[in-house]
Design an enzyme around this catalytic site. Structure first.
Site, PDB file in Angstrom:
ATOM      1  N   GLN A   1      36.912  22.283  23.362  1.00 35.35           N
ATOM      2  CA  GLN A   1      37.510  23.549  22.956  1.00 35.35           C
ATOM      3  C   GLN A   1      36.511  24.495  22.299  1.00 35.35           C
ATOM      4  OE1 GLN A   1      39.538  20.647  22.390  1.00 35.35           O
ATOM      5  NE2 GLN A   1      40.628  21.233  24.235  1.00 35.35           N
TER       6      GLN A   1
ATOM      7  N   ASN B   1      39.637  24.620  29.957  1.00 37.43           N
ATOM      8  CA  ASN B   1      38.513  25.242  29.250  1.00 37.43           C
ATOM      9  C   ASN B   1      37.591  25.866  30.291  1.00 37.43           C
ATOM     10  OD1 ASN B   1      38.715  22.057  27.896  1.00 37.43           O
ATOM     11  ND2 ASN B   1      39.552  23.840  26.833  1.00 37.43           N
TER      12      ASN B   1
ATOM     13  N   ASN C   1      47.392  25.696  27.273  1.00 35.78           N
ATOM     14  CA  ASN C   1      46.857  24.422  27.743  1.00 35.78           C
ATOM     15  C   ASN C   1      45.463  24.263  27.164  1.00 35.78           C
ATOM     16  OD1 ASN C   1      45.794  22.261  29.126  1.00 35.78           O
ATOM     17  ND2 ASN C   1      46.877  22.765  31.020  1.00 35.78           N
ATOM     18  N   ASP C   2      45.413  23.581  26.046  1.00 33.90           N
ATOM     19  CA  ASP C   2      44.164  23.376  25.312  1.00 33.90           C
ATOM     20  C   ASP C   2      43.056  22.782  26.166  1.00 33.90           C
ATOM     21  OD1 ASP C   2      44.219  24.180  22.711  1.00 33.90           O
ATOM     22  OD2 ASP C   2      45.301  22.419  22.015  1.00 33.90           O
ATOM     23  N   CYS C   3      43.442  22.195  27.272  1.00 36.15           N
ATOM     24  CA  CYS C   3      42.478  21.456  28.090  1.00 36.15           C
ATOM     25  C   CYS C   3      41.999  22.245  29.298  1.00 36.15           C
ATOM     26  CB  CYS C   3      43.098  20.139  28.529  1.00 36.15           C
ATOM     27  SG  CYS C   3      43.517  19.131  27.122  1.00 36.15           S
TER      28      CYS C   3
END
Ligand code: BGC
Length: 813
Positions: free
Chosen positions: A501, A488, A484-486
């Site tokens: 990111q 963070n 899940n790139d989001c």
């Protein structure tokens, strides 16, 4: 079920759009090797060679007013009327319109006042060219004197520079015209040794190469000057914006028909004299290429080639089953979409500009899972290319540029899941092919040029990398983000100009990812099985031990009572726990922990999935978490930057729904598995297409969640990991045909109501005709298996020697 905008033609393997004003532009891809084109149902889109950023051939403005502006246009002038067979850009009402998106081609037919024009767009196999076969029919009772004007706008190859650096681009445009061919030669004089040619296979009556002349400085494409005035101007672009346009005059008697083609090609002059005359481009290769399609019958033969190519590819896996949506997707559209994601990763779609992203490391490794059965050799090369962008400590470049195969420095690495996906893709390849030699291929690390470690070394490095980066609970650290790139957990960004990111990591962070823990569990098992297959029991046992250690960390620290927590943040606080105010339960950790073997003996796996069902499942699919975040949380990052219900903030992120399908399969729950699949299946959305809006033939990345203003609205179609994973979950999870080291493992997980189905599968050169009977109405469990009439113990069909067909009879019970 038909929608108001079109329907599936299953026999032809086409989606037929019957109205041009679709709820969004509906896209198709042309090309299968190096040259690709995006093509919408109104002929919009662009063409590029290999790399949508560095070798863009034509211009296109997707997010314009209206959307989808620019493309492969043909203006038809019949008397004073000017129209386009694809409706846009003039939007002159047509008497008939149809767009058939097929496999590697789009055929658009428009008719008005007795004139019918059919445009067939495709890229011939192995050719760096796009062909527009043009057929004009006079179905009226009178002679027709028609003028056709082709139109496309050239791009100066580097797509970002092309749309930003106008102080340069307005001065560099160059073209040459020779007969029916327009050569786009910008920057050729100095450093490029490639050019673009746009030619007509028929004699032309005129041409234009200047946009200002053809369209008019103050006009839109819908009122382009030349077609409305009725005559080409013969303009030659010097700077500004070069275009390609031919004027073709046709006189057709009643019932008459004429067919010819436009050819758009990318030509590389590497290895030949660059000029044929001082400052005149050497066009030998371009002429020869166009010549090939001028020969009678050549275009049709090339098109037959594309069709045969797809027929052959799709015969690798064919199913005949009781669910029409699952069947149509598994047979046609799902593998087709897998080809697109394999080819383009997340680079070029209506939602990705083709500039921002190259090939994603985690994305491309996952894309291999849904593609490897189609063309294993290409998957093999991709795995090696990806491994070549890993550094010797295990870090992976998060993305690389397809043209150069070099890691993208701007994005860098430190996404602590990337490396593990390489284990999944490699094992999938070896299971499909039996080709263990891949493991010994020398493939260097990106930071040690000349190094020649093997691919297997990369896989071991990947395991070690996760082990070396663990937090206080013994769980893997998350780095910039995991899948899940989001999410963070380390960036703590308060500046709108930073990237979530890559904004840097907070000092002393302890953020851990339970999803990576689950993925690690899965990867350990995969690699252990591979080592066993290689006869290296010692290494396999060591991996079993690592699995056991991580499993106890997960069970001890990550179980929240009714589900697995998602992560621990930088301060060590749980994310995705009942103690959280929002974001109490997440989908990813349930899927991956179960798939990695957590919760098996203690009932937690089932409990976790039931929690997903109770709290996250909706009629439009399973949302990513609940409750949605209603305010920005600096300790969580981008996930809380989206409005509730959108994207990673509690949208239905289709990709991760597939892991739940597979997790239900691992528990033998066939109804649950099929239901989760159908909720996100585009073919099943036709009845509510005005809400869904996206293409009904390919999976979307996201569907707006229950917290959104319009739940059920889909976005980001085509380039999504959903494609590969739904193919895996359908073909291997539900239909249960699993390539394995020792053969095809048959392990279905179907709804009780399915009494029989058939699968034809090509595997390591042999065709298997698999027939599954379910007399007792169970979901799973193989009672008996016979191969060509001989009973086999267990549920693995051993690889056969010849081409087959081998008959496999399976009885469940
Ligand atoms: C990215 C994936 C990521 C996913 C979820 C996609 O846009 O391409 O790498 O896993 O979003 O955040």
């Amino acid at each position: 079920m038909k929608s108001t905008y079109g329907h599936f033609d299953d026999a032809a393997r086409e989606y037929v759009v019957t109205r041009p004003d679709t709820p969004l532009p509906w896209l198709n891809y042309l090309g299968q090797d190096d040259l690709y084109g995006l093509c919408t149902n109104t002929a919009g889109g662009y063409t590029f060679w290999r790399d949508a950023r560095l070798r863009r051939l034509t211009r296109y403005r997707h997010n314009n007013v209206p959307y989808d502006l620019g493309g492969r246009y043909l203006y038809v002038r019949d008397g004073d009327a000017v129209w386009n067979p694809g409706w846009k850009p003039t939007k002159t009402p047509l008497d008939r319109y149809e767009c058939r998106h097929g496999l590697g081609y789009t055929r658009i037919t428009g008719a008005k006042d007795g004139v019918e024009v059919e445009l067939l767009f495709f890229v011939p196999l192995g050719e760096n060219a796009e062909v527009w076969r043009t057929t004009v029919r006079n179905r009226s009772g009178a002679r027709k004197d028609l003028r056709l004007f082709s139109y496309l706008e050239f791009c100066f190859y580097e797509a970002l520079n092309d749309m930003t650096n106008f102080q340069r681009t307005y001065s560099i445009g160059e073209v040459e015209v020779e007969g029916s061919a327009i050569y786009h030669t910008t920057e050729y004089r100095e450093r490029r040794d490639h050019y673009t040619v746009f030619a007509c296979t028929r004699e032309v009556a005129g041409f234009d190469t200047s946009r200002d002349a053809f369209v008019g400085v103050h006009n839109g494409l819908h009122e382009a000057a030349v077609p409305f005035e009725g005559a080409a101007r013969g303009s030659v672009a010097h700077g500004w914006n070069p275009i390609g346009s031919h004027q073709v005059d046709l006189a057709l008697e009643p019932g008459g028909e004429e067919s010819f083609a436009f050819v758009l090609a990318y030509v590389d002059n590497d290895g030949v004299d660059r000029f044929e005359w001082p400052a005149v481009v050497n066009k030998e290769r371009g002429r020869a290429l166009v010549e090939r399609y001028t020969r009678e019958g050549a275009v049709d033969e090339a098109f037959d080639g594309v069709r045969a190519f797809w027929d052959d590819l799709l015969s690798t896996f064919e199913v005949d089953c009781p669910d029409e949506h699952a069947q149509r997707m598994a047979n046609v559209w799902n593998p087709y979409q897998c080809m697109a994601t394999f080819n383009l990763s997340r680079a070029a779609s209506l939602f990705e500009s083709g500039i921002g992203r190259g090939m994603g490391f985690r994305d491309s490794n996952q894309d291999v899972l849904g593609f490897v059965h189609l063309i294993p050799d290409r998957a093999r090369q991709r795995i090696l290319d990806l491994a070549g962008t890993q550094l010797s400590d295990g870090t992976c470049f998060h993305q690389y540029q397809p043209l150069t195969k070099q890691g993208n420095d701007a994005i860098g690495g430190d996404f602590y899941d990337d490396h593990l996906w390489l284990i999944l893709s490699t094992c999938a390849y070896v299971k499909e092919t039996g080709d263990v030699a891949l493991l010994d291929e020398p493939v260097g690390y990106a930071d040690t040029p000349g190094s020649a470690e093997t691919l297997l070394h990369h896989l071991e490095t990947s395991i070690a990398y996760t082990l070396s980066r663990r937090g206080e609970h013994g769980l893997p650290l998350i780095g910039h983000a995991d899948w899940n790139d989001c999410l963070n957990l380390n960036c703590f960004s308060t500046q709108p100009d930073e990237s979530f990111q890559t904004a840097g990591d907070v000092e002393g962070s302890r953020a851990e990812s339970v999803m990576i823990a689950g993925l690690f569990l899965y990867a350990c098992r995969e690699l252990a099985a591979l080592f066993r297959r290689l006869g290296r029991a010692g290494e396999a046992t060591r991996l079993d031990g690592l699995h056991a250690d991580m499993l106890s960390a997960v069970e001890e620290h990550a179980w929240d009572g009714d589900w697995y927590v998602r992560a621990f943040d930088a301060a060590g606080e749980p994310v995705g726990s009942r103690v959280c105010e929002e974001g109490q339960i997440f989908i990813e950790s349930q899927g991956w922990c179960v798939l990695g073997g957590a919760g098996g003996g203690n009932g937690r796996a089932r409990r976790a999935l039931e929690s997903v069902d109770e709290r996250l499942a909706t009629e439009h699919g399973i949302v990513l978490h609940q409750p949605a975040y209603t305010r920005y949380r600096v300790e969580l990052g981008e996930i809380s930057s989206y409005p509730p219900g959108y994207k990673e903030n509690a949208g239905v992120f289709c990709h991760n729904n597939t892991w739940i399908t597979l997790a239900w399969c691992s528990l033998g729950e066939g109804e649950r598995a099929l239901d989760t699949y159908l909720a996100i299946c585009p073919s099943a959305q036709e009845s509510r297409i005005d809400t869904y809006r996206s293409e009904p033939y390919v999976y979307a990345q996201v569907i707006a969640g229950r917290d959104a203003a319009i739940p059920g609205e889909a976005k980001n179609s085509w380039l999504t990991g959903t494609a590969a994973w739904t193919f895996v979950s359908l073909s291997q999870g539900i239909l249960g045909v699993k390539p394995d080291y020792d053969g095809l493992r048959i392990d279905p997980c179907i709804p009780r109501s399915w009494r029989s189905y058939r699968v034809r599968r090509r595997f390591r050169g042999t065709r298997y005709d698999i027939s599954v009977e379910n007399p007792d109405g169970v979901c799973s469990g193989v009672r008996s298996l016979t191969v060509d009439g001989r009973a086999v113990d267990g549920n693995v069909v051993p690889p056969a020697a010849g081409p087959g067909p081998v008959r496999v009879d399976v009885v469940l019970g």
